[in-house]
Design a protein around this motif. Sequence first.
Motif, PDB file in Angstrom:
ATOM      1  N   CYS A  52       0.880  -1.175   0.000  1.00  0.00           N
ATOM      2  CA  CYS A  52       0.000   0.000   0.000  1.00  0.00           C
ATOM      3  C   CYS A  52       0.911   1.217   0.000  1.00  0.00           C
ATOM      4  O   CYS A  52       2.131   1.075  -0.015  1.00  0.00           O
ATOM      5  CB  CYS A  52      -0.916  -0.005   1.220  1.00  0.00           C
ATOM      6  SG  CYS A  52      -0.040   0.187   2.781  1.00  0.00           S
ATOM      7  N   LEU A  53       0.347   2.408  -0.007  1.00  0.00           N
ATOM      8  CA  LEU A  53       1.186   3.599  -0.062  1.00  0.00           C
ATOM      9  C   LEU A  53       1.043   4.424   1.204  1.00  0.00           C
ATOM     10  O   LEU A  53      -0.048   4.531   1.777  1.00  0.00           O
ATOM     11  CB  LEU A  53       0.811   4.463  -1.267  1.00  0.00           C
ATOM     12  CG  LEU A  53       0.972   3.823  -2.647  1.00  0.00           C
ATOM     13  CD1 LEU A  53       0.594   4.816  -3.738  1.00  0.00           C
ATOM     14  CD2 LEU A  53       2.396   3.337  -2.867  1.00  0.00           C
ATOM     15  N   SER A  54       2.152   5.012   1.604  1.00  0.00           N
ATOM     16  CA  SER A  54       2.135   5.955   2.720  1.00  0.00           C
ATOM     17  C   SER A  54       1.361   7.198   2.269  1.00  0.00           C
ATOM     18  O   SER A  54       1.509   7.650   1.126  1.00  0.00           O
ATOM     19  CB  SER A  54       3.576   6.339   3.052  1.00  0.00           C
ATOM     20  OG  SER A  54       3.592   7.522   3.807  1.00  0.00           O
ATOM     21  N   GLY A  55       0.557   7.763   3.166  1.00  0.00           N
ATOM     22  CA  GLY A  55      -0.164   8.993   2.818  1.00  0.00           C
ATOM     23  C   GLY A  55       0.780  10.103   2.389  1.00  0.00           C
ATOM     24  O   GLY A  55       0.435  10.966   1.580  1.00  0.00           O
ATOM     25  N   THR A  56       2.028  10.063   2.899  1.00  0.00           N
ATOM     26  CA  THR A  56       2.990  11.116   2.567  1.00  0.00           C
ATOM     27  C   THR A  56       3.494  11.005   1.125  1.00  0.00           C
ATOM     28  O   THR A  56       4.157  11.916   0.643  1.00  0.00           O
ATOM     29  CB  THR A  56       4.192  11.073   3.529  1.00  0.00           C
ATOM     30  OG1 THR A  56       4.691   9.726   3.563  1.00  0.00           O
ATOM     31  CG2 THR A  56       3.792  11.499   4.934  1.00  0.00           C
ATOM     32  N   ALA A  57       3.180   9.897   0.447  1.00  0.00           N
ATOM     33  CA  ALA A  57       3.511   9.813  -0.981  1.00  0.00           C
ATOM     34  C   ALA A  57       2.696  10.836  -1.768  1.00  0.00           C
ATOM     35  O   ALA A  57       2.965  11.107  -2.934  1.00  0.00           O
ATOM     36  CB  ALA A  57       3.223   8.409  -1.507  1.00  0.00           C
ATOM     37  N   PHE A  58       1.688  11.429  -1.110  1.00  0.00           N
ATOM     38  CA  PHE A  58       0.800  12.393  -1.760  1.00  0.00           C
ATOM     39  C   PHE A  58       0.956  13.786  -1.151  1.00  0.00           C
ATOM     40  O   PHE A  58       0.097  14.648  -1.306  1.00  0.00           O
ATOM     41  CB  PHE A  58      -0.656  11.913  -1.644  1.00  0.00           C
ATOM     42  CG  PHE A  58      -0.838  10.556  -2.263  1.00  0.00           C
ATOM     43  CD1 PHE A  58      -1.084  10.433  -3.624  1.00  0.00           C
ATOM     44  CD2 PHE A  58      -0.693   9.412  -1.504  1.00  0.00           C
ATOM     45  CE1 PHE A  58      -1.197   9.185  -4.206  1.00  0.00           C
ATOM     46  CE2 PHE A  58      -0.803   8.154  -2.078  1.00  0.00           C
ATOM     47  CZ  PHE A  58      -1.057   8.038  -3.432  1.00  0.00           C
ATOM     48  N   GLY A  59       2.078  13.984  -0.453  1.00  0.00           N
ATOM     49  CA  GLY A  59       2.334  15.283   0.159  1.00  0.00           C
ATOM     50  C   GLY A  59       2.416  15.160   1.667  1.00  0.00           C
ATOM     51  O   GLY A  59       1.904  14.201   2.266  1.00  0.00           O
ATOM     52  N   ALA A  60       3.049  16.157   2.274  1.00  0.00           N
ATOM     53  CA  ALA A  60       3.330  16.117   3.715  1.00  0.00           C
ATOM     54  C   ALA A  60       2.054  15.990   4.545  1.00  0.00           C
ATOM     55  O   ALA A  60       2.053  15.383   5.612  1.00  0.00           O
ATOM     56  CB  ALA A  60       4.094  17.368   4.113  1.00  0.00           C
ATOM     57  N   TRP A  61       0.945  16.539   4.037  1.00  0.00           N
ATOM     58  CA  TRP A  61      -0.289  16.517   4.824  1.00  0.00           C
ATOM     59  C   TRP A  61      -1.028  15.179   4.720  1.00  0.00           C
ATOM     60  O   TRP A  61      -2.134  15.027   5.235  1.00  0.00           O
ATOM     61  CB  TRP A  61      -1.195  17.702   4.453  1.00  0.00           C
ATOM     62  CG  TRP A  61      -0.511  19.011   4.770  1.00  0.00           C
ATOM     63  CD1 TRP A  61       0.487  19.195   5.686  1.00  0.00           C
ATOM     64  CD2 TRP A  61      -0.744  20.288   4.164  1.00  0.00           C
ATOM     65  NE1 TRP A  61       0.886  20.510   5.690  1.00  0.00           N
ATOM     66  CE2 TRP A  61       0.154  21.203   4.769  1.00  0.00           C
ATOM     67  CE3 TRP A  61      -1.616  20.748   3.172  1.00  0.00           C
ATOM     68  CZ2 TRP A  61       0.205  22.547   4.416  1.00  0.00           C
ATOM     69  CZ3 TRP A  61      -1.575  22.089   2.812  1.00  0.00           C
ATOM     70  CH2 TRP A  61      -0.674  22.980   3.424  1.00  0.00           C
ATOM     71  N   GLY A  62      -0.362  14.228   4.063  1.00  0.00           N
ATOM     72  CA  GLY A  62      -0.905  12.872   4.043  1.00  0.00           C
ATOM     73  C   GLY A  62      -0.377  12.061   5.227  1.00  0.00           C
ATOM     74  O   GLY A  62      -0.686  10.872   5.360  1.00  0.00           O
ATOM     75  N   GLU A  63       0.428  12.702   6.079  1.00  0.00           N
ATOM     76  CA  GLU A  63       0.946  12.005   7.270  1.00  0.00           C
ATOM     77  C   GLU A  63      -0.217  11.567   8.150  1.00  0.00           C
ATOM     78  O   GLU A  63      -1.193  12.304   8.328  1.00  0.00           O
ATOM     79  CB  GLU A  63       1.899  12.929   8.053  1.00  0.00           C
ATOM     80  CG  GLU A  63       2.563  12.264   9.255  1.00  0.00           C
ATOM     81  CD  GLU A  63       3.294  10.964   8.902  1.00  0.00           C
ATOM     82  OE1 GLU A  63       2.698   9.879   9.018  1.00  0.00           O
ATOM     83  OE2 GLU A  63       4.469  11.058   8.503  1.00  0.00           O
ATOM     84  N   GLY A  64      -0.095  10.331   8.679  1.00  0.00           N
ATOM     85  CA  GLY A  64      -1.169   9.821   9.526  1.00  0.00           C
ATOM     86  C   GLY A  64      -2.193   9.000   8.750  1.00  0.00           C
ATOM     87  O   GLY A  64      -3.190   8.537   9.307  1.00  0.00           O
ATOM     88  N   PHE A  65      -1.924   8.801   7.433  1.00  0.00           N
ATOM     89  CA  PHE A  65      -2.871   8.052   6.590  1.00  0.00           C
ATOM     90  C   PHE A  65      -2.114   7.043   5.714  1.00  0.00           C
ATOM     91  O   PHE A  65      -0.927   7.209   5.444  1.00  0.00           O
ATOM     92  CB  PHE A  65      -3.642   9.006   5.660  1.00  0.00           C
ATOM     93  CG  PHE A  65      -4.494   9.996   6.401  1.00  0.00           C
ATOM     94  CD1 PHE A  65      -5.830   9.722   6.666  1.00  0.00           C
ATOM     95  CD2 PHE A  65      -3.959  11.200   6.850  1.00  0.00           C
ATOM     96  CE1 PHE A  65      -6.616  10.624   7.367  1.00  0.00           C
ATOM     97  CE2 PHE A  65      -4.737  12.112   7.559  1.00  0.00           C
ATOM     98  CZ  PHE A  65      -6.067  11.832   7.817  1.00  0.00           C
ATOM     99  N   LEU A  66      -2.830   6.028   5.274  1.00  0.00           N
ATOM    100  CA  LEU A  66      -2.313   5.116   4.245  1.00  0.00           C
ATOM    101  C   LEU A  66      -3.293   5.142   3.076  1.00  0.00           C
ATOM    102  O   LEU A  66      -4.476   5.437   3.266  1.00  0.00           O
ATOM    103  CB  LEU A  66      -2.238   3.678   4.767  1.00  0.00           C
ATOM    104  CG  LEU A  66      -1.244   3.346   5.882  1.00  0.00           C
ATOM    105  CD1 LEU A  66      -1.368   1.860   6.251  1.00  0.00           C
ATOM    106  CD2 LEU A  66       0.193   3.665   5.467  1.00  0.00           C
ATOM    107  N   ARG A  67      -2.796   4.847   1.879  1.00  0.00           N
ATOM    108  CA  ARG A  67      -3.728   4.686   0.761  1.00  0.00           C
ATOM    109  C   ARG A  67      -3.724   3.247   0.288  1.00  0.00           C
ATOM    110  O   ARG A  67      -2.671   2.687  -0.016  1.00  0.00           O
ATOM    111  CB  ARG A  67      -3.371   5.583  -0.422  1.00  0.00           C
ATOM    112  CG  ARG A  67      -4.501   5.546  -1.473  1.00  0.00           C
ATOM    113  CD  ARG A  67      -4.094   6.049  -2.832  1.00  0.00           C
ATOM    114  NE  ARG A  67      -3.350   5.060  -3.594  1.00  0.00           N
ATOM    115  CZ  ARG A  67      -3.060   5.177  -4.882  1.00  0.00           C
ATOM    116  NH1 ARG A  67      -3.450   6.256  -5.552  1.00  0.00           N
ATOM    117  NH2 ARG A  67      -2.374   4.242  -5.516  1.00  0.00           N
ATOM    118  N   PHE A  68      -4.920   2.674   0.265  1.00  0.00           N
ATOM    119  CA  PHE A  68      -5.105   1.352  -0.326  1.00  0.00           C
ATOM    120  C   PHE A  68      -5.952   1.519  -1.575  1.00  0.00           C
ATOM    121  O   PHE A  68      -7.000   2.169  -1.526  1.00  0.00           O
ATOM    122  CB  PHE A  68      -5.852   0.413   0.626  1.00  0.00           C
ATOM    123  CG  PHE A  68      -5.094   0.062   1.878  1.00  0.00           C
ATOM    124  CD1 PHE A  68      -4.339  -1.101   1.938  1.00  0.00           C
ATOM    125  CD2 PHE A  68      -5.144   0.879   2.992  1.00  0.00           C
ATOM    126  CE1 PHE A  68      -3.648  -1.451   3.098  1.00  0.00           C
ATOM    127  CE2 PHE A  68      -4.456   0.547   4.158  1.00  0.00           C
ATOM    128  CZ  PHE A  68      -3.697  -0.623   4.210  1.00  0.00           C
TER     129      PHE A  68
END
Length: 397
Positions: A357-373
């Motif tokens: 899966c992807l780290s939320g931060t792969a979509f910018g710093a404000w994606g910290e604290g999330f994962l993308r499935f």
Amino acid sequence: MTNPVGEKKLRLAERMSRLGTESAFEVLVRARELEARGKEIVHLEIGEPDFPTAPHIIEAAAHALRDGWTHYGPPAGLPQLRQAVAEDVGQRRGIRVDPAEVVITPGGKPIMFFTILALVDRDDEVLYPNPGFPIYESMIQFVNGRPVPYALREDRDFDVDVEEVLGKITDRTRLIILNSPHNPTGGVMSRATIAALAEALAGRDVFVLSDEIYNRLIYEGEHVSITQFPGMKERTIILDGFSKTFAMTGWRLGYGVMRADLARQVALLMTNSNSCTAGFTQMAGVAALRGDQTCVDQIREEFRRRRSVIVEGLNRIPGFHCPMPRGAFYVFPNIAGTKRTSRALAEPLLTEAGVACLSGTAFGAWGEGFLRFSYANSVENIQKALERVENWVRKNL
Ligand SMILES: Cc1ncc(COP(=O)(O)O)c(C=O)c1O
């Protein structure tokens, strides 16, 4: 100076240092390496429908190849497809689109690159969503524009905060990028949000790049395009294509809809880069738009089913909280409760649990604290992935 394999250090143009990347492809490569070493991985990292392209579309391409659609064509696209796109985009959004306002490109992605190249000068400001598709920021930096992120927040269902966006507009703002339904959150902009934005933009010399590539993958509510509001069509570039709607990612077929004078400039960028999009894929595109649409409905209904499975499963995992997204085929669970950073969780999920899966931060710093499935995988594989993530979390956190 030489590198470990003895190559002389490569001197690159300075601009290359400003180019970003899309980590989905990098995680895919790492997952494949682990697979080559015998590890079994469930792939929930990459954003592509796992369905085959519908037979009538494949048949149209095969037919076109046999009929000799194997030559160069016009840089802006074949007249047949520009006409079909103009009708389809116009009809679905209730706007008038002329074929001269359509440019066909190899995938929707080049529309980002080309419109940013065509419109954004050094130090021009471009507003874009964070978290958001990483290529927006990459392209803005590449052309020496100034990236100005705006936040998409969980407590607003990842809809745009119009006040925030308006507060970031200055005299230097050249372009605002919207993406609905949204990658990576699955959020869908509401009609009220888009209406407020359109009203506030009236009379300003600001363009909008409206990335609507997921517009036919909406599970509740409706797709609203900012082009439907007074005065906005002239200042908006719609990005859309065939990759997600018709499960045609590998075909590389997409398009932009924009005022005709800008379309001519984007076609010139096509002349200077790709020359044209392959003719036989464009003929398949005509068949996709003009043919039976049940394949799109089937894809959407299958995604809807998977969405319930993955959201329910993620909400059972300690430390995870996953709202129900309304569009696209991604979920963006909040993992703050695990007390791990996004990267520090995504990594062992891949290497130990065998779930990519992807780290939320792969979509910018404000994606910290999330994962993308991405739930573009079978229900069986999604269930397997959920079990693995849950077991790993229960054992290790
Ligand atoms: C938000 C968004 N826009 C555009 C694209 C580009 O799609 P393509 O170039 O495959 O048509 C993608 C693909 O992942 C996407 O997620």
